[in-house]
Design a protein around this motif. Structure first.
Motif, mmCIF file in Angstrom:
data_model
loop_
_atom_site.group_PDB
_atom_site.id
_atom_site.type_symbol
_atom_site.label_atom_id
_atom_site.label_comp_id
_atom_site.label_asym_id
_atom_site.label_seq_id
_atom_site.Cartn_x
_atom_site.Cartn_y
_atom_site.Cartn_z
ATOM 1 N N GLU A 129 -8.894 -5.858 -51.960
ATOM 2 C CA GLU A 129 -7.971 -5.628 -53.069
ATOM 3 C C GLU A 129 -7.234 -4.314 -52.872
ATOM 4 O O GLU A 129 -7.791 -3.331 -52.372
ATOM 5 N N THR A 130 -5.974 -4.299 -53.271
ATOM 6 C CA THR A 130 -5.138 -3.108 -53.118
ATOM 7 C C THR A 130 -5.751 -1.908 -53.837
ATOM 8 O O THR A 130 -6.150 -1.994 -54.997
ATOM 9 N N GLY A 131 -5.836 -0.814 -53.117
ATOM 10 C CA GLY A 131 -6.369 0.412 -53.696
ATOM 11 C C GLY A 131 -7.871 0.545 -53.638
ATOM 12 O O GLY A 131 -8.424 1.559 -54.055
ATOM 13 N N LYS A 132 -8.554 -0.463 -53.118
ATOM 14 C CA LYS A 132 -10.008 -0.419 -53.024
ATOM 15 C C LYS A 132 -10.459 -0.371 -51.567
ATOM 16 O O LYS A 132 -9.744 -0.805 -50.666
ATOM 17 N N ALA A 133 -11.659 0.163 -51.362
ATOM 18 C CA ALA A 133 -12.222 0.213 -50.016
ATOM 19 C C ALA A 133 -12.717 -1.180 -49.628
ATOM 20 O O ALA A 133 -13.177 -1.940 -50.483
ATOM 21 N N PRO A 134 -12.624 -1.551 -48.358
ATOM 22 C CA PRO A 134 -13.094 -2.876 -47.927
ATOM 23 C C PRO A 134 -14.592 -3.031 -48.124
ATOM 24 O O PRO A 134 -15.366 -2.112 -47.861
ATOM 25 N N LEU A 213 -19.205 -3.854 -38.742
ATOM 26 C CA LEU A 213 -19.905 -3.361 -39.926
ATOM 27 C C LEU A 213 -20.660 -2.079 -39.604
ATOM 28 O O LEU A 213 -20.649 -1.118 -40.384
ATOM 29 N N THR A 214 -21.299 -2.055 -38.430
ATOM 30 C CA THR A 214 -22.001 -0.843 -37.994
ATOM 31 C C THR A 214 -21.032 0.307 -37.789
ATOM 32 O O THR A 214 -21.291 1.449 -38.204
ATOM 33 N N LEU A 218 -21.099 3.733 -39.961
ATOM 34 C CA LEU A 218 -21.303 5.032 -39.325
ATOM 35 C C LEU A 218 -20.158 5.993 -39.630
ATOM 36 O O LEU A 218 -20.378 7.199 -39.789
ATOM 37 N N LEU A 219 -18.934 5.455 -39.726
ATOM 38 C CA LEU A 219 -17.796 6.310 -40.073
ATOM 39 C C LEU A 219 -17.981 6.921 -41.458
ATOM 40 O O LEU A 219 -17.669 8.090 -41.685
ATOM 41 N N LYS A 220 -18.470 6.112 -42.412
ATOM 42 C CA LYS A 220 -18.680 6.623 -43.764
ATOM 43 C C LYS A 220 -19.748 7.715 -43.793
ATOM 44 O O LYS A 220 -19.661 8.677 -44.551
ATOM 45 N N ILE A 221 -20.771 7.542 -42.942
ATOM 46 C CA ILE A 221 -21.864 8.520 -42.909
ATOM 47 C C ILE A 221 -21.461 9.795 -42.188
ATOM 48 O O ILE A 221 -21.701 10.910 -42.671
ATOM 49 N N LEU A 222 -20.843 9.639 -41.013
ATOM 50 C CA LEU A 222 -20.517 10.786 -40.164
ATOM 51 C C LEU A 222 -19.201 11.451 -40.526
ATOM 52 O O LEU A 222 -19.032 12.647 -40.281
ATOM 53 N N CYS A 223 -18.268 10.668 -41.081
ATOM 54 C CA CYS A 223 -16.945 11.216 -41.425
ATOM 55 C C CYS A 223 -16.583 10.819 -42.846
ATOM 56 O O CYS A 223 -15.676 9.992 -43.057
ATOM 57 N N PRO A 224 -17.262 11.385 -43.837
ATOM 58 C CA PRO A 224 -16.986 11.002 -45.230
ATOM 59 C C PRO A 224 -15.575 11.396 -45.634
ATOM 60 O O PRO A 224 -15.015 12.357 -45.093
ATOM 61 N N PRO A 225 -14.939 10.648 -46.557
ATOM 62 C CA PRO A 225 -13.573 10.958 -46.982
ATOM 63 C C PRO A 225 -13.427 12.378 -47.494
ATOM 64 O O PRO A 225 -14.315 12.919 -48.154
ATOM 65 N N GLY A 226 -12.312 12.996 -47.151
ATOM 66 C CA GLY A 226 -12.045 14.354 -47.605
ATOM 67 C C GLY A 226 -12.525 15.424 -46.667
ATOM 68 O O GLY A 226 -12.316 16.613 -46.878
ATOM 69 N N LYS A 227 -13.178 15.000 -45.555
ATOM 70 C CA LYS A 227 -13.678 15.970 -44.569
ATOM 71 C C LYS A 227 -12.978 15.780 -43.260
ATOM 72 O O LYS A 227 -12.511 14.718 -42.937
#
Length: 227
Positions: A129-134, A213-214, A218-227
């Motif tokens: 959905e537009t504006g939401k994370a997958p 999916l992995t 891992l991107l969310k864990i290692l590179c969280p948004p805003g960093k």
């Protein structure tokens, strides 16, 4: 089995790492403010995927060759393992022997990695959905679709690549990519280039669904948004 298992992580890290960095560079190259350029175009996604294919071929061609040689031998008399296989190739064929079939590998991987990431991005966007994370479902479906599309395009050149790689291990000798294609087509018909397509597609969907999916997790864990 041990050699493919141990090297799969290396190959995937090279592919996804080079893709992410290339896409980040391309999506920001025409912008004054990087924050305005997070949405990459299809052309940029395809180009970044092709770049990851180039890097992957340069680094992983010898790994792929050894894997094919080990899987293709019917007995353990010629190669006793990965290290022995490399030693035999270097002794009998020299350093160039490690890149046997490299042209066919490049013809397979460079465009196909462009096609690998493009359907993933398109499918994931369509299911989000537009504006939401997958969500997990969108990522799994997009990864599976990407895997099937890629193998549908890669299988013909994969057949050629494997035949060229085995030609130095007692298999039929070919002078190059075009010679291999011509001989195979003449003797076995066009269907030869799609050997294993169904099996590759059945395998590709779950494998690539989990791979993406992995990667996203891992991107969310290692590179969280805003960093």
């Amino acid at each position: 089995m041990s050699f493919p298992v141990l090297t799969t992580g290396l190959a995937n890290s090279i592919v996804f790492g080079s893709y992410s960095n290339a896409l980040d560079y391309l999506s920001q190259s025409d912008c004054n403010l990087p924050s305005h350029c997070k949405q990459a175009s299809s052309v940029q996604v395809f180009a970044a995927g092709c770049f990851s294919g180039i890097v992957q071929v340069l680094v992983c061609a010898p790994i792929d060759l050894v894997k094919v040689r080990l899987q293709g031998q019917t007995t353990g008399e010629r190669y006793r393992g990965p290290i022995h296989c490399v030693a035999v190739i270097l002794r009998e064929e020299g350093l160039r022997g490690l890149y046997r079939g490299g042209v066919a590998l490049a013809l397979r991987d460079v465009p196909c990695y462009g096609l690998y990431f493009l359907p993933y991005e398109v499918t994931r966007k369509a299911l989000t959905e537009t504006g939401k994370a997958p969500g997990t479902f969108a990522i799994l479906m997009a990864g599976g679709v990407a895997g099937v599309v890629t193998w549908a395009c890669a299988t013909p050149m994969d057949v050629v690549k494997a035949r060229l790689q085995m030609s130095g291990a007692g298999g039929r000798q070919y002078s190059g990519v075009l010679h291999c294609i011509g001989v195979s087509l003449k003797e076995e018909g066009g269907r030869v280039f799609f050997k294993g397509l169904l099996l590759n597609s059945v395998r590709a969907f779950p494998v690539n669904a989990i791979t993406f999916l992995t990667y996203e997790s891992l991107l969310k864990i290692l590179c969280p948004p805003g960093k």
